[in-house]
Design a protein around this motif. Structure first.
Motif, mmCIF file in Angstrom:
data_model
loop_
_atom_site.group_PDB
_atom_site.id
_atom_site.type_symbol
_atom_site.label_atom_id
_atom_site.label_comp_id
_atom_site.label_asym_id
_atom_site.label_seq_id
_atom_site.Cartn_x
_atom_site.Cartn_y
_atom_site.Cartn_z
ATOM 1 N N LEU A 1 -5.471 -2.563 -15.818
ATOM 2 C CA LEU A 1 -5.815 -2.839 -14.423
ATOM 3 C C LEU A 1 -6.273 -4.280 -14.235
ATOM 4 C CD1 LEU A 1 -7.719 0.462 -13.528
ATOM 5 C CD2 LEU A 1 -5.376 -0.165 -12.912
ATOM 6 N N ASP A 2 -6.958 -4.820 -15.239
ATOM 7 C CA ASP A 2 -7.407 -6.214 -15.166
ATOM 8 C C ASP A 2 -6.227 -7.185 -15.210
ATOM 9 O OD1 ASP A 2 -10.054 -5.520 -15.000
ATOM 10 O OD2 ASP A 2 -10.447 -5.738 -17.152
ATOM 11 N N LYS A 3 -5.157 -6.769 -15.899
ATOM 12 C CA LYS A 3 -3.996 -7.640 -16.086
ATOM 13 C C LYS A 3 -3.133 -7.726 -14.835
ATOM 14 C CE LYS A 3 0.001 -8.241 -19.168
ATOM 15 N NZ LYS A 3 0.727 -7.671 -20.341
ATOM 16 N N HIS A 4 -3.080 -6.630 -14.063
ATOM 17 C CA HIS A 4 -2.194 -6.569 -12.901
ATOM 18 C C HIS A 4 -2.995 -6.428 -11.609
ATOM 19 C CE1 HIS A 4 1.304 -6.197 -15.516
ATOM 20 N NE2 HIS A 4 0.679 -5.249 -16.182
ATOM 21 N N GLU A 5 -2.390 -6.863 -10.525
ATOM 22 C CA GLU A 5 -3.039 -6.784 -9.219
ATOM 23 C C GLU A 5 -2.496 -5.579 -8.446
ATOM 24 O OE1 GLU A 5 -2.636 -10.450 -7.159
ATOM 25 O OE2 GLU A 5 -3.633 -11.635 -8.708
ATOM 26 N N PHE A 6 -3.221 -4.472 -8.518
ATOM 27 C CA PHE A 6 -2.828 -3.262 -7.799
ATOM 28 C C PHE A 6 -3.670 -3.112 -6.537
ATOM 29 C CE2 PHE A 6 -1.796 -2.128 -12.261
ATOM 30 C CZ PHE A 6 -0.450 -1.844 -12.101
ATOM 31 N N LYS A 7 -3.119 -2.375 -5.581
ATOM 32 C CA LYS A 7 -3.871 -2.068 -4.371
ATOM 33 C C LYS A 7 -3.533 -0.647 -3.932
ATOM 34 C CE LYS A 7 -0.349 -4.855 -2.073
ATOM 35 N NZ LYS A 7 -0.091 -6.058 -1.278
ATOM 36 N N ASN A 8 -4.479 -0.023 -3.267
ATOM 37 C CA ASN A 8 -4.320 1.361 -2.810
ATOM 38 C C ASN A 8 -3.794 2.248 -3.939
ATOM 39 O OD1 ASN A 8 -4.262 3.620 -1.159
ATOM 40 N ND2 ASN A 8 -2.274 3.120 -0.249
ATOM 41 N N PHE B 1 5.904 0.136 2.992
ATOM 42 C CA PHE B 1 5.761 1.575 3.236
ATOM 43 C C PHE B 1 4.308 2.046 3.302
ATOM 44 C CE2 PHE B 1 10.146 1.428 1.842
ATOM 45 C CZ PHE B 1 10.755 2.426 2.582
ATOM 46 N N GLY B 2 3.394 1.288 2.689
ATOM 47 C CA GLY B 2 1.990 1.684 2.694
ATOM 48 C C GLY B 2 1.683 2.896 1.837
ATOM 49 N N PHE B 3 2.467 3.117 0.769
ATOM 50 C CA PHE B 3 2.257 4.313 -0.046
ATOM 51 C C PHE B 3 1.063 4.174 -0.993
ATOM 52 C CE2 PHE B 3 5.626 1.853 -2.296
ATOM 53 C CZ PHE B 3 4.979 1.600 -3.500
ATOM 54 N N GLU B 4 0.557 5.323 -1.420
ATOM 55 C CA GLU B 4 -0.481 5.373 -2.447
ATOM 56 C C GLU B 4 0.188 5.291 -3.813
ATOM 57 O OE1 GLU B 4 -3.228 8.744 -4.636
ATOM 58 O OE2 GLU B 4 -2.728 9.019 -2.515
ATOM 59 N N LEU B 5 -0.324 4.439 -4.689
ATOM 60 C CA LEU B 5 0.213 4.300 -6.039
ATOM 61 C C LEU B 5 -0.643 5.116 -7.001
ATOM 62 C CD1 LEU B 5 2.404 2.804 -7.711
ATOM 63 C CD2 LEU B 5 0.675 1.059 -8.189
ATOM 64 N N GLN B 6 -0.009 6.087 -7.671
ATOM 65 C CA GLN B 6 -0.716 6.945 -8.622
ATOM 66 C C GLN B 6 -0.352 6.494 -10.038
ATOM 67 O OE1 GLN B 6 0.976 10.672 -7.250
ATOM 68 N NE2 GLN B 6 -0.797 11.086 -5.949
ATOM 69 N N ILE B 7 -1.268 5.799 -10.695
ATOM 70 C CA ILE B 7 -1.014 5.282 -12.040
ATOM 71 C C ILE B 7 -1.299 6.392 -13.051
ATOM 72 C CG2 ILE B 7 -1.643 3.524 -13.736
ATOM 73 C CD1 ILE B 7 -2.494 1.747 -11.369
#
Length: 277
Positions: free
Chosen positions: A208-215, A179-185
Motif C-alpha cells: 500500500l505504501d508503494k502504490h497510490e490507491f483510493k477508495n 466509474f467511481g468503483f470500490e477497489l477490493q484488494i
C-alpha cells in the motif's frame, strides 16, 4: 482512455464483449474499433497488393465483403446510440494483427469474448484470447457471457504483492475515476504457500505504501487454491470484475505450471481485467 479494441469473430461471445466495451466507451468517452481477422497464408501478398492466384484473391475479396456486411449489421444498433465504432478487417493471424493494431493505434484497452475452456486442448493449444492476455501491453478485459445492464461498482484486485507494475495501478486509477468503483484488494492464503497473518499484513502495508490507491478495502482470505479463492470472494462480495497482472511465459514451464491469471480468465463467471507485466 481514448481507444478500445474489440476483436470479433461475429460469435455471440464476441458480441457480448462489444456490448461491454460500449458501456466502458460511453463512460470514458473512448472510441471503439471492431476488428475481424480473416486467417490466410496470403496475408502479406493481399495486404500489400502483390500478385496472388486469381481464384484465391476472388475468395478473399468475397470473404472480406461478407464480413464487412456482418460487422455493419453488428455495429448499427450501437451507432444509433451515438457510440463511435469503426469496423476493421485484416488478413493474417489474429494475434499478429491485434499486436500491430495495439501499437499503431495506441490502444488503451482490448475487450475480448471468451467462451471458457477446459481439458487437454486448452493446455496444448491455448487460444487467441489467452495469447493476447499473456502478451498484450495494454489493459485486456475478457468477457465470458452476456451481462445485462453492466455496471462497474466493485473491482477485486487479486495480488500476491509482487510484480504489479505501477502502470497497471495508474490505469486502474484512471478507470476508477471514470466509474467511481470500490477497489477490493485481495490476498488468498493457501496451504501450499501458507503465510501467517502478521507476515501478510506486513507485506500488505509495504504494498500500500508503494502504490497510490483510493477508495479501497483490503481482504485476506484462506482457501485451498488461489483461483478458487479469488472467484469465491468475487462472487461473495458481488464484484463486477476481477483485476490481475499476468506474466508472459512460453514453452514447457507454461505447459506444466499454467498461469493463475489465465485459469481465472478461462473459468471466471465475470469479466477479468488483466495487464501484462
Amino acid at each position: 482512455m481514448k481507444t478500445i479494441l474489440v476483436p470479433t469473430d461475429c460469435s455471440k461471445e464476441a458480441i457480448h464483449a462489444l456490448e461491454t466495451a460500449v458501456v466502458i466507451a460511453r463512460q470514458t468517452g473512448a472510441s471503439v474499433q471492431l476488428l475481424h481477422v480473416i486467417q490466410t497464408a496470403y496475408d502479406r501478398e493481399y495486404n500489400s497488393g502483390s500478385s496472388i492466384p486469381k481464384d484465391m484473391k476472388e475468395k478473399l475479396d468475397y470473404a472480406r465483403e461478407e464480413v464487412f456486411s456482418k460487422l455493419e449489421n453488428i455495429i448499427k444498433p450501437f451507432r444509433e446510440k451515438d457510440i463511435q465504432i469503426a469496423p476493421y478487417i485484416k488478413m493474417g493471424s489474429v494475434f499478429q494483427q491485434v499486436s500491430e493494431i495495439i501499437t499503431k493505434e495506441k490502444i488503451d484497452m482490448i475487450v475480448m469474448g471468451t467462451g471458457g475452456a477446459s481439458g487437454l486442448l486448452e493446455l496444448l493449444d491455448g487460444s487467441n484470447t489467452e495469447r493476447v492476455v499473456r502478451y498484450a501491453n495494454c489493459l485486456v478485459l475478457t468477457v465470458a457471457r452476456k451481462i445485462n445492464d453492466f455496471k462497474l461498482r466493485k473491482t477485486v484486485l487479486a495480488t500476491n504483492f509482487k510484480d504489479i507494475p505501477k502502470a497497471f495501478i495508474s490505469k486502474l486509477n484512471q478507470l476508477q475515476d471514470s466509474f467511481g468503483f470500490e477497489l477490493q484488494i485481495l490476498y488468498v492464503n493457501t496451504p501450499l504457500d501458507y503465510q501467517t497473518t502478521f507476515a501478510i499484513e506486513k507485506r500488505l502495508e509495504a504494498f500500500l505504501d508503494k502504490h497510490e490507491f483510493k477508495n479501497y478495502t483490503t481482504h485476506i482470505v484462506d482457501h485451498y487454491s488461489v483461483e478458487d479463492g479469488i472467484t469465491a470472494f468475487a462472487k461473495k462480495t458481488g464484484a463486477d470484475i476481477i483485476a490481475m497482472a499476468t506474466h508472459g511465459r512460453t514453452g514447457l514451464a507454461h505447459l506444466l505450471d499454467g498461469s493463475v491469471t489465465e485459469n481465472i480468465v478461462n473459468h471466471a463467471d465475470r469479466p477479468v481485467l488483466t495487464f501484462h507485466s
